[in-house]
Design an enzyme around this catalytic site. Structure first.
Site, PDB file in Angstrom:
ATOM      1  CG  ASP A  16      -1.819   1.127   1.379  1.00  0.00           C
ATOM      2  OD1 ASP A  16      -1.699   2.100   0.605  1.00  0.00           O
ATOM      3  OD2 ASP A  16      -2.692   1.063   2.265  1.00  0.00           O
ATOM      4  CG  ASN A  30      -8.840  13.793 -11.139  1.00  0.00           C
ATOM      5  OD1 ASN A  30      -8.910  15.007 -10.989  1.00  0.00           O
ATOM      6  ND2 ASN A  30      -9.375  12.940 -10.280  1.00  0.00           N
ATOM      7  CG  ASP A  40      -6.580  11.207  -6.360  1.00  0.00           C
ATOM      8  OD1 ASP A  40      -5.969  11.817  -5.471  1.00  0.00           O
ATOM      9  OD2 ASP A  40      -7.225  11.775  -7.264  1.00  0.00           O
ATOM     10  CB  THR A 130      -2.175   0.091 -14.644  1.00  0.00           C
ATOM     11  OG1 THR A 130      -1.859   0.098 -13.247  1.00  0.00           O
ATOM     12  CG2 THR A 130      -0.944   0.407 -15.454  1.00  0.00           C
ATOM     13  CE1 TYR A 133      -8.275   8.977 -15.370  1.00  0.00           C
ATOM     14  CE2 TYR A 133      -5.987   9.677 -15.504  1.00  0.00           C
ATOM     15  CZ  TYR A 133      -7.313   9.960 -15.226  1.00  0.00           C
ATOM     16  OH  TYR A 133      -7.664  11.230 -14.810  1.00  0.00           O
TER      17      TYR A 133
HETATM   18  N1  AR6 Z   1      -1.307   1.559  -3.023  1.00  0.00           N
HETATM   19  C1  AR6 Z   1      -0.713   1.215  -4.189  1.00  0.00           C
HETATM   20  N2  AR6 Z   1      -1.374   1.077  -5.361  1.00  0.00           N
HETATM   21  C2  AR6 Z   1      -2.707   1.300  -5.341  1.00  0.00           C
HETATM   22  C3  AR6 Z   1      -3.408   1.664  -4.166  1.00  0.00           C
HETATM   23  C4  AR6 Z   1      -2.655   1.799  -2.968  1.00  0.00           C
HETATM   24  N3  AR6 Z   1      -3.219   2.157  -1.809  1.00  0.00           N
HETATM   25  N4  AR6 Z   1      -4.722   1.813  -4.484  1.00  0.00           N
HETATM   26  C5  AR6 Z   1      -4.849   1.526  -5.807  1.00  0.00           C
HETATM   27  N5  AR6 Z   1      -3.632   1.202  -6.314  1.00  0.00           N
HETATM   28  P1  AR6 Z   1      -5.785   4.232 -10.090  1.00  0.00           P
HETATM   29  P2  AR6 Z   1      -5.149   5.665 -12.604  1.00  0.00           P
HETATM   30  C6  AR6 Z   1      -3.258   0.844  -7.697  1.00  0.00           C
HETATM   31  O1  AR6 Z   1      -7.151   3.935 -10.590  1.00  0.00           O
HETATM   32  O2  AR6 Z   1      -5.379   4.435 -13.401  1.00  0.00           O
HETATM   33  C7  AR6 Z   1      -8.503   8.120  -9.616  1.00  0.00           C
HETATM   34  O3  AR6 Z   1      -9.866   8.191  -9.365  1.00  0.00           O
HETATM   35  C8  AR6 Z   1      -4.335   0.271  -8.580  1.00  0.00           C
HETATM   36  O4  AR6 Z   1      -4.521  -1.103  -8.297  1.00  0.00           O
HETATM   37  O5  AR6 Z   1      -5.627   4.663  -8.694  1.00  0.00           O
HETATM   38  O6  AR6 Z   1      -3.933   6.485 -12.897  1.00  0.00           O
HETATM   39  C9  AR6 Z   1      -7.894   9.493  -9.939  1.00  0.00           C
HETATM   40  O7  AR6 Z   1      -8.575  10.524  -9.257  1.00  0.00           O
HETATM   41  C10 AR6 Z   1      -3.712   0.490  -9.954  1.00  0.00           C
HETATM   42  O8  AR6 Z   1      -2.807  -0.567 -10.263  1.00  0.00           O
HETATM   43  O9  AR6 Z   1      -5.091   5.399 -11.005  1.00  0.00           O
HETATM   44  C11 AR6 Z   1      -8.057   9.590 -11.416  1.00  0.00           C
HETATM   45  O10 AR6 Z   1      -9.339  10.072 -11.758  1.00  0.00           O
HETATM   46  C12 AR6 Z   1      -2.898   1.764  -9.772  1.00  0.00           C
HETATM   47  O11 AR6 Z   1      -2.853   2.011  -8.371  1.00  0.00           O
HETATM   48  C13 AR6 Z   1      -7.908   8.178 -11.887  1.00  0.00           C
HETATM   49  O12 AR6 Z   1      -8.281   7.347 -10.794  1.00  0.00           O
HETATM   50  C14 AR6 Z   1      -3.484   2.980 -10.454  1.00  0.00           C
HETATM   51  O13 AR6 Z   1      -4.915   2.935 -10.373  1.00  0.00           O
HETATM   52  C15 AR6 Z   1      -6.482   7.839 -12.247  1.00  0.00           C
HETATM   53  O14 AR6 Z   1      -6.441   6.547 -12.767  1.00  0.00           O
END
Ligand code: AR6
Length: 183
Positions: A16, A30, A40, A130, A133
């Site tokens: 995490d 975002n 986020d 990943t 998005y």
């Molecule tokens: N620690 C590490 N990795 C994480 C955690 C955590 N606590 N939580 C999720 N992940 P995402 P994006 C991973 O959707 O694709 C948001 O709403 C998750 O499994 O967080 O860049 C923003 O506000 C995945 O592999 O980010 C934007 O609107 C990775 O983090 C949008 O999502 C990225 O998933 C950005 O989308």
């Protein structure tokens, strides 16, 4: 898994990102910078309201129309163990022909450049783009590894780059990308 690039350690772990004690952790934000789901949401909820307060000021003073994809800004880490949160915006995957690889590389490079400029020596990244998005993780992992290693080869000063993957499966994908890059 770990690799040494000059004086920089590149480490891959599953876990995490909000628990990391590196100088900075990176948020996959975002353009609005007002929070969201995924990593986020986790960062804002564990870090507390001071992060959002600084995001508001950044929007008002620096980026009234939102943070462009590939750019990065820093706020306090609030209640997190990390001193700073670096917020960057990765590309939304839309097939791969809309400049997604370059934009993803820019998000990593902007974050590292900002960390260096702020004197931050250790930094944790999530797998940007990943999740919500929808960037395919095999492709994204290769861009992430290549960009981070390329940056640390050209710029001294970052002691550790830690990729914090949220699942064991994601960790394995990144391990494969790192192993292939090191051949
Ligand atoms: N620690 C590490 N990795 C994480 C955690 C955590 N606590 N939580 C999720 N992940 P995402 P994006 C991973 O959707 O694709 C948001 O709403 C998750 O499994 O967080 O860049 C923003 O506000 C995945 O592999 O980010 C934007 O609107 C990775 O983090 C949008 O999502 C990225 O998933 C950005 O989308």
């Amino acid at each position: 898994m770990e690799a040494k690039i000059g004086t920089t350690r590149v480490i891959l772990i599953s876990g995490d990102i909000t628990e990391q004690e590196t100088d900075a952790i990176v948020n996959a934000a975002n353009p609005g910078l007002m929070g969201g789901g995924g990593v986020d949401g986790a960062i804002h909820s564990k870090g507390g309201p001071d992060i959002l307060k600084e995001c508001r000021i950044i929007r008002q003073t620096l980026w009234p129309d939102g943070l462009p994809t590939g750019e990065a800004v820093a706020t306090t880490g609030g209640r997190l163990k990390a001193k700073k949160v670096i917020h960057t915006v990765g590309p939304i995957w839309s097939g791969g022909n809309k400049g997604e690889p370059d934009l993803l590389a820019q998000a990593y490079r902007s974050s590292l450049t900002l960390a260096l400029r702020m004197g931050l020596r250790t930094i944790s990244f999530p797998s940007i783009s990943t999740g919500a998005y929808a960037y395919p993780i095999e492709k994204a992992s290769r861009v992430a590894i290549k960009t981070v290693i390329g940056f640390t080869e050209r710029n001294a000063g970052i002691e550790e780059v830690r990729f914090v993957l949220h699942s064991y499966n994601d960790l394995q994908v990144y391990e494969k990308a790192l192993a292939e890059y090191m051949i």
